[in-house]
Design an enzyme around this catalytic site. Sequence first.
Site, PDB file in Angstrom:
ATOM      1  NE  ARG A 192     -16.269  13.141   9.036  1.00  0.00           N
ATOM      2  CZ  ARG A 192     -15.156  13.138   8.443  1.00  0.00           C
ATOM      3  NH1 ARG A 192     -14.608  11.757   8.281  1.00  0.00           N
ATOM      4  NH2 ARG A 192     -14.488  14.004   7.810  1.00  0.00           N
TER       5      ARG A 192
ATOM      6  N   GLY B 158       0.869  -1.150  -0.072  1.00  0.00           N
ATOM      7  CA  GLY B 158      -0.005  -0.088  -0.037  1.00  0.00           C
ATOM      8  C   GLY B 158       0.966   1.187   0.044  1.00  0.00           C
TER       9      GLY B 158
ATOM     10  CG  HIS C 119     -15.939   9.118   4.474  1.00  0.00           C
ATOM     11  ND1 HIS C 119     -15.283   9.174   3.293  1.00  0.00           N
ATOM     12  CD2 HIS C 119     -15.397   9.718   5.461  1.00  0.00           C
ATOM     13  CE1 HIS C 119     -14.349  10.113   3.354  1.00  0.00           C
ATOM     14  NE2 HIS C 119     -14.156  10.443   4.484  1.00  0.00           N
TER      15      HIS C 119
ATOM     16  CD  GLU D 221      -9.940   3.591   5.985  1.00  0.00           C
ATOM     17  OE1 GLU D 221      -9.579   4.219   4.814  1.00  0.00           O
ATOM     18  OE2 GLU D 221     -11.103   3.154   5.847  1.00  0.00           O
TER      19      GLU D 221
ATOM     20  CG  LEU E  74      -5.786  13.573   5.895  1.00  0.00           C
ATOM     21  CD1 LEU E  74      -6.050  14.889   5.084  1.00  0.00           C
ATOM     22  CD2 LEU E  74      -5.908  12.248   4.764  1.00  0.00           C
TER      23      LEU E  74
ATOM     24  N   GLY F  48      -0.432   4.438   0.298  1.00  0.00           N
ATOM     25  CA  GLY F  48      -1.187   5.847   0.712  1.00  0.00           C
ATOM     26  C   GLY F  48      -0.485   6.526   1.612  1.00  0.00           C
ATOM     27  CG  LEU F  49      -1.815  10.311   3.296  1.00  0.00           C
ATOM     28  CD1 LEU F  49      -2.922  11.055   4.213  1.00  0.00           C
ATOM     29  CD2 LEU F  49      -0.784  11.207   2.948  1.00  0.00           C
ATOM     30  CB  ALA F  50      -0.341   4.446   6.467  1.00  0.00           C
TER      31      ALA F  50
END
Lengths: 251, 647, 218
Positions: free
Chosen positions: B340, B50, B411, B435, B451, B52-54
């Site tokens: 939320r 992966g 989400h 996540e 984030l 992504g950000l992580a």
Amino acid sequence: MKVHLKVWRQRSAGDPGKIVNYDVADASPDMSFLELLDVLNEQLVLAGEDPVAFDHDCREGICGACSMVIDGQPHGPEKATTTCQLHLRHFRDGDTITIEPFRAGAFPVIKDLVVDRGAFDRIIQAGGYISAPTGAAPDAHATPVPKDHADRAFTAAACIGCGACVAACPNGSASLFLGAKITHLGELPQGQPERDSRVTAMVAQHDAEGFGGCTNTGECAVACPKEIPLDVISQLNRDYLAARKARRRSA
Amino acid sequence: MSYLDYTVGAPVVDRAAPDGPIETRWERRRFGVKLVNPANKRKMHIIVVGTGLAGGSAAATLAELGYRVSSFCYQDSPRRAHSIAAQGGINAAKNYRNDGDSVYRLFYDTVKGGDFRARESNVHRLAEISRQIIDQCVAQGVPFAREYGGLLDNRSFGGAQVSRTFYARGQTGQQLLLGAYQALERQIDAGGVTMYPRHEMLELIVVDGHARGIVARDLITGEIRSHLGDAVVLATGGYGNVFYLSTNAKGCNVTANWRAHRKGAYFANPCYTQIHPTCIPVSGEHQSKLTLMSESLRNDGRVWVPERKGDDRNPNDIPEGERDYFLERQYPAFGNLVPRDIASRAAKNVCDDGRGVGPGGLGVYLDFAEVIARLGRPAVAAKYGNLFQMYQRITGEDPYQVPMRIYPAVHYTMGGLWVDYDLQSTVPGLFVIGEANFSDHGANRLGASALMQGLADGYFVLPNTIGEYLATNGHIQVDQDAPEVKQAEADVAERIDTLLSIGGERTVDSFHRELGHIMWEHCGMERTDAGLRKALDRIPELRNEFWENVRIPGTGVELNQSLERAGRVADFLELGELLCLDALHRTESCGGHFRAESQTPEGEAARDDASFTYAAAWEYTGRGTAPILHKEDLVFEHVTPSQRSYK
Amino acid sequence: MPSVLLKYVMAVTGAIMLLYLVLHMIGNLKIFFGPEALDGYSEWLRTLLEPALPRTGMLWIVRVVLAVSVVAHIVAAIVLARRARAARPVRYAHRQPVQGSYAARTMRWGGVIIALFVVYHLLDLTAGTLNPNGVPGAVYDNVAADFAPSHWYATLAYVIAVVTVGFHVRHGVWSALQTIGLSNAATQHALKTFALVFAVLLTAGFLAVPFAVTFGLV
């Protein structure tokens, strides 16, 4: 609504490929263009045919994966819109729509509408970064950045690396992509130490990948779904010449 | 024995958890972690799945430290990971606004926002690191929004009463990801990272009880190959696509996590799913995904529905007096900025009441008329221009003229693989970040915290804590021909062959859609015992049908997107069952998990702290067979659990 | 050589040629002051900087600089065109340019037309071999013979070439300014307008002479 599609089909990189005709009878104006292809693919799978391969992921216009030329225009006819955000309400019932992959020597076709855009990653590898190893950063407020510089950097940084600029350019040049990164990083104080080496290395990699030169036709900026302005190419040229001068000075 | 007859196993213990004063726990843990000799780091090979950000930040940082890293992503480039789609911003306890923010307040807000189902130690660490993240990103050239004085701008964001959110117009995730991506590309160029784009992890390799590699399929050639290393890091995101329609990217999937789960990693709190209140409503059957409108819109937009049921007048023709600004009415203190889960459920309730707007009555208005009148159109455009543009592109309506229509959508998933304080799963050597793990958000995630967590894990936590495992275990070369490796490869090949040989009558997407429908219907915003039991009946049936009746064209030795999706849907069909079971077992309501049976007289979520102050970590026992529940008791020493009140 | 530098070569050599064209056009306009003015000007060019330089010395210097510029311009253009072709080995089945002006799209063929015309032009009015009058030094008579109504095809060729030059200059000036990095968001529009006005004036200046001769105005 009903649409007639002329889709580029190519089994693999070595296959010559050709346009194949398909009809989709039950499209809806609220569908996105990729959803139209989903419907076509469901049709094809049930008919025992190979579905059309195409790149897509976020489907909200930000990842830059979707890459197709629709009726001669990268991402289709709507301004500032990626294919995934293009909706069928912009077409008419009964329209014939031609779909081709992004065409460039540096973006070889993998299958159907899927191309290899690894060249963009390699251009970034050549210097499209600021060397800031984790942990080495000073406080974020140590260096104020004038707002207009920050804004211009942001405008350039909005590039999603989709490659529409290359697909649109009559010369197959990636100058808009290149200029966007040069402008983004060059506009910030943090980007200054590597400014000269960055532009020199990235331009060299751009050419090595087989992208053509810019003739300033402006097709790229029109095709760009993120509306990266053409002046980033001017910035690229300016920075490149400045870097050469600086190199002569230090040589 | 039915799947529902799960057993309760031994509690799962976080052995890496530090104790003592919470302010110094991270400091002390970092000191306690053994260091890896720089010469040994060069020998150690870490697999990161992966980007992504992580994953992107972890791979770059590990390579900077001197480890050899292999990085995998299914996309054509690491820059396309779905972190890129995060719009709103990133929280940090910088207190640049002098409005009373602090590390402790961010910690407090996050624990409370998570409805007291997160670990205090982890959350405090997250709040501490939040400040370094901003420094790091600015140094990388992330173009955050700035004020005229040249300093960083902040805004307040869902659920917070201080301005601690840093943002880059509506594209914060994109800019942060490009920062991590560029750091990663820099390391690729330097030779520290070998990048494998268009590769999908299909199996975890466990040797002698330790995670030692993965089996990945090259999505272009179909080649199945094992990649071995000293540790494996999963940064593979959330599983929201189990609902089919979600704000996740089409490719987001649970396969890497599920494969690890099957190999012994516990899956924690799968029922904690976040429903985001501000998404663009579904327009028809063809819908393939849902688009989020950043929650920041709720800072200035006002949410309302008509007072009267079935009022289908043009919204601009409905007079003020006949509008129900239901969030402002029900939650006067927070108004449109309630967290939320609360905003989502409130919207669902008014729609259930027959006052929803738009096609099917599944929508509420988000109105900017007031702020446009107050600040003028240019000021509103400067703040939200790109979001308005996006809305108009998708719906064909102009939000400057007519109120937006919004409806909640899946989400984010707070649940994920169980990890200890070091982010190590129950399989030694398998680390899970971002996540994909379960750790920091409890039962509900606050806006602008995803984030923060992804980057905290990737830049600062994992690169430090992984050293403990690597230093303790040393470098052991695994033989490419070891039986565990060969077996894993064979399993993957067999699974693909099976999928391709079914030759049934239904497409992969039709199964995915149906699964999503079951999940949304029975395990969505509101869950009931009866509904969950129905889902738990239907999912195994659907799964069986899938394995008998799916049709996948083409072969396994070429780019075959149907085959890719089939593997992912097959895993969703197993996860969905666990998710529903977890939701069924947790008879309380908390955060994103709302059980209709457990609510206050006013209809708010009612926790049952006496019975459920634990994280539920599930152990896999076989497809469709009852899992084992391991509980991790949660201890609250600093933030006393209370009924969340945003009134 | 990197494409960016090749573009720079094209911009600089283009600018040199453009400077020459402006002076050439101003010289041409002497025709409106009578035969003596034009022939005198032609003679003056040959005696320029005498005695520091021999007769026609300056003229040859200009010719050499121009020849080098032309060659560099063409070589760079060919290299870039070949790269552009290689950069898109498979063409689109369906593609209409949306943005590029007609001028931008015709740079390459326009360049070829201009190059061919220059050869003819040199044989016609410099060497005189293709000129119906062809008397060295009798510039006015040569021009008058060239653009006489009976010799209409020369006039037509000249007009086509000048219009092509106009298009070439229109995109070329803008493109050069962009290439040397002078354009930015604020100046972009002004620079494009400048390029257009410049091209129109240059074209008009060059067209004035043949039209004046053909329609008997001089």
